[in-house]
Design a protein around this motif. Sequence first.
Motif, short mmCIF file in Angstrom:
data_model
loop_
_atom_site.label_atom_id
_atom_site.label_comp_id
_atom_site.label_asym_id
_atom_site.label_seq_id
_atom_site.Cartn_x
_atom_site.Cartn_y
_atom_site.Cartn_z
N VAL A 86 0.92 -1.14 -0.25
CA VAL A 86 0.03 0.03 -0.19
C VAL A 86 0.69 1.02 -0.02
O VAL A 86 0.77 2.31 -0.91
N GLU A 87 2.25 1.38 0.75
CA GLU A 87 2.95 2.55 0.66
C GLU A 87 3.47 3.57 -0.70
O GLU A 87 3.63 3.89 -1.01
N VAL A 88 3.67 1.53 -1.14
CA VAL A 88 4.05 2.00 -2.29
C VAL A 88 3.46 2.28 -3.71
O VAL A 88 3.50 3.17 -4.32
N GLU A 89 1.98 1.92 -3.42
CA GLU A 89 0.97 2.05 -4.39
C GLU A 89 0.60 3.56 -4.39
O GLU A 89 0.56 4.65 -4.64
N VAL A 90 0.43 4.32 -3.14
CA VAL A 90 0.28 5.64 -2.59
C VAL A 90 1.63 6.24 -2.73
O VAL A 90 0.96 7.23 -3.64
N GLU A 91 2.73 5.79 -2.71
CA GLU A 91 3.93 6.72 -3.15
C GLU A 91 3.63 7.22 -4.46
O GLU A 91 4.30 8.08 -5.40
N SER A 92 3.76 6.12 -6.07
CA SER A 92 3.63 5.86 -6.85
C SER A 92 2.34 6.27 -7.38
O SER A 92 1.90 7.17 -8.55
N THR A 93 1.16 7.02 -6.79
CA THR A 93 0.32 7.64 -7.02
C THR A 93 0.58 9.07 -7.26
O THR A 93 0.15 9.56 -8.19
N PHE A 94 0.90 9.28 -6.12
CA PHE A 94 1.46 11.28 -6.62
C PHE A 94 2.27 11.28 -6.68
O PHE A 94 2.79 12.34 -7.43
N LYS A 95 3.81 9.93 -7.36
CA LYS A 95 5.15 11.07 -8.84
C LYS A 95 3.60 10.59 -9.92
O LYS A 95 4.19 11.67 -10.63
N PHE A 96 2.50 10.28 -9.65
CA PHE A 96 1.76 10.45 -10.68
C PHE A 96 0.67 10.93 -10.95
O PHE A 96 1.27 11.79 -12.84
N ILE A 97 0.51 11.47 -10.04
CA ILE A 97 0.10 13.29 -10.22
C ILE A 97 0.70 14.12 -10.36
O ILE A 97 0.85 15.58 -11.52
N ASP A 98 2.00 14.10 -10.15
CA ASP A 98 2.71 15.37 -10.54
C ASP A 98 3.81 15.31 -11.72
O ASP A 98 3.51 15.94 -12.59
N GLN A 99 3.37 13.87 -12.47
CA GLN A 99 3.68 13.62 -13.15
C GLN A 99 2.91 14.62 -14.74
O GLN A 99 3.55 15.34 -15.51
#
Length: 208
Positions: free
Chosen positions: A129-142
């Motif tokens: 879950v922690e990895v998924e949350v981090e990746s989600t915010f990287k996606f939003i930034d992108q």
Amino acid sequence: MEENATLGKIREAAKQEFLEKGFQGASLRTIAKSAGVTTGALYGYFSNKEALFAALVEEHAAAVMGCFMQAQDDFEQLPGEQQSEQMSEASGECMEWCTDYMYDHYDAFKLILCCSEGTPYANFIHNMVEVEVESTFKFIDQMHRIGKKINDIDPQVCHMIASGMFGSMFELIVHDIPREKVHTYVRQLREFYTAGWTKLFGFAEEAS
């Protein structure tokens, strides 16, 4: 050859003991007795109960986590426009592979998901879950960087959604869902969460 046979008996006895009583309730003395060895002989193979539990599950936990991490890395390497277009497909193959792998190594994941309290493996879902949350915010930034309109998501909401998604996926093992049904269920879960994320991000409004 005899040593390998003894090790196999210990591992099998340990698996049954952990499945029946969980990590915390399991007894090395009982495991040794079931395997037909002395407790001292068991310690010759495994230094403690934690090492014995890890021997049963670590390889399989690492395989699923490795697939998940690789899928995240591959997605992050995509150009921004492709990321928004392939949001669902990027995780689909990994989820299918992980599901098959879990059912190929069913007892190991039963141990991880239902019997690991008191070990680091109790955090298995939380770590994903922690990895998924981090990746989600990287996606939003992108998406922001390439000028694509996208709604921001509250971190707590993101964490709850990711927890629900992974919790649902691993419920397949927790509740002993028959293998012939799992791919249909996984596909439906993907469709449900993809539609939800699309709505929250505002992609649905943009396309309409």
